[in-house]
Motif scaffolding. Structure first.
Motif, PDB file in Angstrom:
ATOM      1  N   LYS A   1      24.375   8.589 -21.670  1.00 11.96           N
ATOM      2  CA  LYS A   1      24.736   7.226 -22.002  1.00 11.96           C
ATOM      3  C   LYS A   1      23.944   6.111 -20.988  1.00 11.96           C
ATOM      4  N   ALA A   2      23.702   6.925 -19.517  1.00  9.95           N
ATOM      5  CA  ALA A   2      22.900   5.932 -18.804  1.00  9.95           C
ATOM      6  C   ALA A   2      21.590   5.491 -19.672  1.00  9.95           C
ATOM      7  N   GLN A   3      20.765   6.689 -20.052  1.00 10.41           N
ATOM      8  CA  GLN A   3      19.643   6.428 -20.693  1.00 10.41           C
ATOM      9  C   GLN A   3      19.753   5.353 -21.750  1.00 10.41           C
ATOM     10  N   ASP A   4      20.857   5.467 -22.596  1.00 11.25           N
ATOM     11  CA  ASP A   4      21.161   4.578 -23.606  1.00 11.25           C
ATOM     12  C   ASP A   4      21.536   3.240 -23.137  1.00 11.25           C
ATOM     13  N   GLU A   5      22.038   3.029 -22.164  1.00  9.45           N
ATOM     14  CA  GLU A   5      22.325   1.802 -21.514  1.00  9.45           C
ATOM     15  C   GLU A   5      21.192   1.220 -21.006  1.00  9.45           C
ATOM     16  N   LEU A   6      20.326   2.020 -20.344  1.00 11.39           N
ATOM     17  CA  LEU A   6      18.624   1.584 -19.852  1.00 11.39           C
ATOM     18  C   LEU A   6      17.953   0.939 -20.922  1.00 11.39           C
ATOM     19  N   TYR A   7      17.936   1.613 -22.129  1.00 12.40           N
ATOM     20  CA  TYR A   7      17.156   1.434 -23.250  1.00 12.40           C
ATOM     21  C   TYR A   7      17.701   0.150 -23.820  1.00 12.40           C
ATOM     22  N   ILE A   8      19.159  -0.357 -23.864  1.00 13.15           N
ATOM     23  CA  ILE A   8      19.762  -1.457 -24.349  1.00 13.15           C
ATOM     24  C   ILE A   8      19.320  -2.458 -23.185  1.00 13.15           C
TER      25      ILE A   8
ATOM     26  N   LYS B   1      15.739  -3.703 -23.789  1.00 14.69           N
ATOM     27  CA  LYS B   1      15.648  -4.780 -24.683  1.00 14.69           C
ATOM     28  C   LYS B   1      15.979  -5.865 -24.417  1.00 14.69           C
ATOM     29  N   LYS B   2      17.222  -5.928 -23.653  1.00 16.36           N
ATOM     30  CA  LYS B   2      17.780  -7.377 -23.355  1.00 16.36           C
ATOM     31  C   LYS B   2      16.788  -8.048 -22.478  1.00 16.36           C
TER      32      LYS B   2
ATOM     33  N   ASN C   1      15.056 -11.351 -22.802  1.00 18.80           N
ATOM     34  CA  ASN C   1      15.062 -12.450 -21.764  1.00 18.80           C
ATOM     35  C   ASN C   1      13.536 -13.128 -21.447  1.00 18.80           C
ATOM     36  N   ILE C   2      12.688 -12.151 -21.217  1.00 16.33           N
ATOM     37  CA  ILE C   2      11.593 -12.577 -20.744  1.00 16.33           C
ATOM     38  C   ILE C   2      10.483 -13.362 -21.915  1.00 16.33           C
ATOM     39  N   ILE C   3      10.964 -12.828 -23.119  1.00 13.91           N
ATOM     40  CA  ILE C   3      10.547 -13.664 -24.269  1.00 13.91           C
ATOM     41  C   ILE C   3      10.730 -15.094 -24.088  1.00 13.91           C
TER      42      ILE C   3
END
Length: 161
Positions: free
Chosen positions: A49-56, A59-60, A64-66
């Protein structure tokens, strides 16, 4: 001692030992193993779950950087346009001011030229009168040409005024 009785005694003690182990020792060990397995499964699930949240989140953050780069680019473009506009306005104001200064200076020069001409004219008239008086005093006697002298002084006086 009989070998059969020893084996039988050892078999009975082994059965009692196995029964004792299965009754009192084995359940806590199995419970500890099952608890540990549950904890490991939960840890693996939480890690996933933490890995999935990290991936999300990555992406965010990337989005945000873009977005931030786009906003910064828009701000820079806006600032550049504003800079060009301010410079153009300043240039136009400077041209207008220089034209005003040139016109003021030209009018001051014209006024100074007019004053200089008047002063020069006055000085020329004064010098002419003075020279004429000296020449007339030398060359003409008072008795002969009093009329001529009066006319000359009158005409020069009129020019002087």
């Amino acid at each position: 001692m009989n070998l059969n009785a020893t084996i039988l005694g050892q078999a009975i003690s082994f059965v009692l030992f196995v029964w004792f182990c299965m009754k009192y020792i084995w359940p806590p060990i199995i419970l500890a193993i099952e608890t540990r397995q549950k904890e490991i499964k939960e840890s693996l699930t939480n890690a996933k779950k933490a890995q999935d949240e990290l991936y999300i989140l990555e992406k965010k953050i990337h989005q945000n950087i873009i977005d931030a780069k786009q906003k910064a680019s828009n701000i820079l473009n806006s600032a550049n346009k504003q800079k060009v506009s301010i410079l153009e306005d300043a240039r136009n104001q400077a041209l207008e001011e220089s034209k005003k200064i040139i016109l003021n200076t030209q009018s001051e020069i014209n006024i100074a030229i007019t004053h200089a001409r008047k002063n020069l004219h006055k000085e020329v008239v004064d010098l002419s009168i003075s020279m004429a008086e000296k020449i007339i005093k030398k060359n003409i006697s008072k008795d002969d040409n009093q009329e001529l002298l009066d006319e000359l002084v009158t005409s020069l006086s009129q020019v002087k005024n």
